[in-house]
Scaffold this motif. Structure first.
Motif, short mmCIF file in Angstrom:
data_model
loop_
_atom_site.label_atom_id
_atom_site.label_comp_id
_atom_site.label_asym_id
_atom_site.label_seq_id
_atom_site.Cartn_x
_atom_site.Cartn_y
_atom_site.Cartn_z
N ARG A 19 -0.43 -4.70 -5.64
CA ARG A 19 0.88 -4.20 -5.25
C ARG A 19 1.51 -5.21 -4.30
O ARG A 19 0.82 -5.74 -3.41
N GLY A 20 2.79 -5.48 -4.50
CA GLY A 20 3.46 -6.48 -3.68
C GLY A 20 4.91 -6.15 -3.43
O GLY A 20 5.39 -5.06 -3.75
N ARG A 21 5.61 -7.13 -2.89
CA ARG A 21 7.01 -6.95 -2.51
C ARG A 21 7.80 -8.19 -2.91
O ARG A 21 7.36 -9.32 -2.65
N HIS A 22 8.93 -7.93 -3.56
CA HIS A 22 9.84 -9.02 -3.93
C HIS A 22 10.98 -9.04 -2.93
O HIS A 22 11.75 -8.08 -2.82
N THR A 23 11.11 -10.14 -2.21
CA THR A 23 12.10 -10.23 -1.14
C THR A 23 13.38 -10.93 -1.57
O THR A 23 14.36 -10.92 -0.81
N LEU A 31 12.02 -11.31 -13.67
CA LEU A 31 10.97 -10.87 -14.58
C LEU A 31 11.35 -11.15 -16.04
O LEU A 31 10.51 -11.60 -16.83
N ARG A 32 12.58 -10.85 -16.41
CA ARG A 32 13.00 -11.07 -17.80
C ARG A 32 12.88 -12.54 -18.19
O ARG A 32 12.36 -12.86 -19.27
N ARG A 33 13.35 -13.41 -17.33
CA ARG A 33 13.27 -14.84 -17.65
C ARG A 33 11.83 -15.32 -17.72
O ARG A 33 11.45 -16.07 -18.64
N SER A 34 11.02 -14.87 -16.78
CA SER A 34 9.63 -15.32 -16.76
C SER A 34 8.87 -14.85 -17.99
O SER A 34 8.15 -15.63 -18.64
N LEU A 35 9.03 -13.59 -18.35
CA LEU A 35 8.32 -13.07 -19.52
C LEU A 35 8.83 -13.71 -20.82
O LEU A 35 8.04 -13.96 -21.74
N GLN A 36 10.11 -13.94 -20.90
CA GLN A 36 10.64 -14.58 -22.11
C GLN A 36 10.09 -16.00 -22.24
O GLN A 36 9.76 -16.45 -23.36
N VAL A 110 1.23 -13.96 -14.80
CA VAL A 110 1.81 -13.79 -16.14
C VAL A 110 3.23 -13.22 -16.03
O VAL A 110 4.14 -13.65 -16.73
N PHE A 111 3.42 -12.27 -15.14
CA PHE A 111 4.72 -11.63 -15.02
C PHE A 111 5.69 -12.46 -14.18
O PHE A 111 6.87 -12.58 -14.53
N TRP A 112 5.22 -12.99 -13.05
CA TRP A 112 6.10 -13.66 -12.12
C TRP A 112 6.06 -15.18 -12.29
O TRP A 112 5.03 -15.73 -12.68
N PRO A 113 7.15 -15.87 -12.00
CA PRO A 113 7.15 -17.33 -12.10
C PRO A 113 6.29 -17.94 -10.99
O PRO A 113 6.20 -17.41 -9.88
N GLN A 114 5.67 -19.08 -11.29
CA GLN A 114 4.81 -19.76 -10.33
C GLN A 114 5.56 -20.89 -9.62
O GLN A 114 5.06 -22.01 -9.48
N GLY A 119 9.57 -15.64 -3.98
CA GLY A 119 10.00 -14.41 -3.31
C GLY A 119 9.22 -13.17 -3.70
O GLY A 119 9.46 -12.11 -3.12
N TRP A 120 8.31 -13.25 -4.64
CA TRP A 120 7.62 -12.04 -5.11
C TRP A 120 6.23 -11.87 -4.52
O TRP A 120 5.67 -10.76 -4.56
N ASP A 121 5.62 -12.95 -3.99
CA ASP A 121 4.21 -12.91 -3.58
C ASP A 121 4.06 -12.50 -2.12
O ASP A 121 3.62 -13.26 -1.26
N HIS A 122 4.43 -11.23 -1.84
CA HIS A 122 4.29 -10.68 -0.49
C HIS A 122 3.54 -9.35 -0.58
O HIS A 122 3.76 -8.56 -1.51
N ASP A 123 2.68 -9.14 0.40
CA ASP A 123 1.92 -7.90 0.45
C ASP A 123 2.86 -6.73 0.71
O ASP A 123 3.79 -6.81 1.52
N ALA A 124 2.62 -5.62 -0.01
CA ALA A 124 3.52 -4.47 0.10
C ALA A 124 3.42 -3.80 1.46
O ALA A 124 4.42 -3.26 1.97
N VAL A 125 2.25 -3.80 2.10
CA VAL A 125 2.06 -3.10 3.37
C VAL A 125 2.56 -3.93 4.54
O VAL A 125 3.31 -3.46 5.40
N THR A 126 2.13 -5.19 4.60
CA THR A 126 2.43 -6.04 5.75
C THR A 126 3.61 -6.98 5.51
O THR A 126 4.19 -7.50 6.48
N GLY A 127 3.97 -7.21 4.26
CA GLY A 127 5.03 -8.17 3.97
C GLY A 127 4.58 -9.62 4.05
O GLY A 127 5.40 -10.53 3.88
N LEU A 128 3.29 -9.87 4.27
CA LEU A 128 2.77 -11.23 4.41
C LEU A 128 2.56 -11.86 3.04
O LEU A 128 2.50 -11.17 2.01
#
Length: 404
Positions: A19-23, A31-36, A110-114, A119-128
């Protein structure tokens, strides 16, 4: 060591979750662009954006299917929900047809761009960050608050590393780069400065863990996994010289392999992945069509049998009715007058008796009697004599006023 009072189901060995947070802005478009792009290079078999259940629904759901080595099929479901400040919280569950291997690609990758700073790779609880080093704040209260929240996190793995001395650039390399691919987006690395060791251990003492000086510890999370022992997941020394911290990566890998209880909300997400799946394989679709054909065939056969049974029952009923009518016509004799009821017989008898009584009484006697009955008195002797006829013995009655 604190334990959960509620018994929860264990995370299946075939399941990967995070679980994470997209800032950043426009998480759905990212997500649409990455998956396509993944589909265009055939890194995934297919993906789908599930239509929203309502016009004002704030949740967006994306599904994707791909294969890992040995042609093992992986099904994954990512849901986006509204967070605070316009951020989007994402929950990602993936399930394979076999127990999950750490060497398989991370479903988050697979879902998110590398891309850096996606902006997507943040912890949902701490935001880190889930891919970079996170230095602990300078304020002691903020350190205690952050580590207490981290120790209770059940979705991602939190690791605290203490720097025995200030490191150079070689010691600033994140732990994630040495982890197996499946763990690189599930680990939050906290870095404690040399002077923060005391406040760190004070914040963690309620959780039964301690960070060695110049070492590291893997926090237990909540609920605490079965088989967790702080001594087994504590590393005495971590050399921050740019070399791989083998003991630390081994401890993190062992912790990830423990049978962990499902964290809060993971049960519903897993049920949605299994029961609301929209991307079947060709074999699964053929199997589903075969089952539908078999079901329709059984229903048609049941309807045919029911129709035949109904028709047979109707024929038997018609035959029985015809036989009954024929028998009734044969046994029926001449029409008999209908017998009178007992009440009618009694009425007729009383009427006959009444007529007989009237015939026996003279009409002349009837009238005075009626008058007398109306006046309520008995007749006297003179009245009786006037009414009685004169009888003469041996002759006729003398006329009134005759002389003797």
């Amino acid at each position: 060591m604190p334990t959960s009072a509620t018994v929860r189901p264990t995370t299946p060995p075939t399941v990967w979750l995070a679980r994470g947070r997209h800032t950043g802005p426009a998480a759905e478009d990212v997500l649409r662009r990455s998956l396509q792009q993944r589909k265009d290079i055939r890194a995934i078999d297919d993906f789908l954006e599930v239509p929203a259940s309502g016009e004002d629904s704030s949740e967006r759901v994306f599904e994707a299917r791909w294969q890992v080595p040995d042609r093992v099929i992986v099904r994954a479901r990512l849901s986006l929900a509204r967070g605070s400040g316009g951020e989007r919280e994402w929950t990602l569950l993936a399930e394979a047809e076999q127990p999950w291997e750490p060497a398989w690609p991370s479903p988050a990758a697979v879902f998110w761009p590398q891309e850096p700073d996606a902006g997507w790779d943040h912890d949902a609880v701490t935001g880190l960050s889930l891919s970079r080093i996170n230095p602990l704040p300078d304020d002691d209260k903020a350190v205690r608050r952050l580590l207490r929240h981290s120790a209770r996190s059940g979705w991602n793995i939190h690791v605290v590393v203490h720097e025995a001395m200030t490191t150079d650039e070689r010691g600033r390399l994140p732990l994630a780069r040495w982890l197996p691919p499946s763990l690189r987006h599930r680990v939050v690395e906290h870095r404690a400065a040399p002077q923060q060791l005391r406040v760190v251990n004070w914040a963690l003492r309620d959780h039964g863990v301690e960070v060695p000086r110049g070492g590291a510890v893997v926090l237990p999370g909540a609920p605490v996994p079965s088989g967790y022992d702080a001594r087994d997941f504590s590393v005495r020394a971590v050399f921050l010289d740019g070399a791989e911290p083998a003991d630390l990566t081994a401890a993190v890998t062992r912790f990830a392999a423990l049978p962990r209880p499902l964290p809060d909300g993971a049960g519903d997400a897993l049920a949605a992945l299994r029961e609301e799946w929209h991307l079947p394989t060709m074999e699964e679709e053929l199997d589903r069509q075969r089952k539908l054909v078999a079901m329709y065939a059984e229903a048609l056969e049941a309807m045919t049998k029911s129709r035949d049974l109904y028709r047979e029952a109707a024929e038997h009923a018609h035959e029985a009715l015809a036989a009954y009518r024929e028998t009734a016509g044969t046994l029926a004799g001449p029409a008999q007058p209908q017998a009178a009821s007992p009440l009618q017989q009694l009425t007729r008898t009383l009427e006959r008796l009444k007529g007989t009584a009237r015939a026996l009484r003279p009409a002349a006697l009837a009238e005075p009697d009626r008058d007398r009955e109306r006046e309520g008195r008995e007749p006297d002797d003179r009245e009786r004599a006037d009414r009685e006829p004169a009888h003469l013995e041996g002759g006729a009655a003398e006329p009134a006023g005759a002389e003797r």
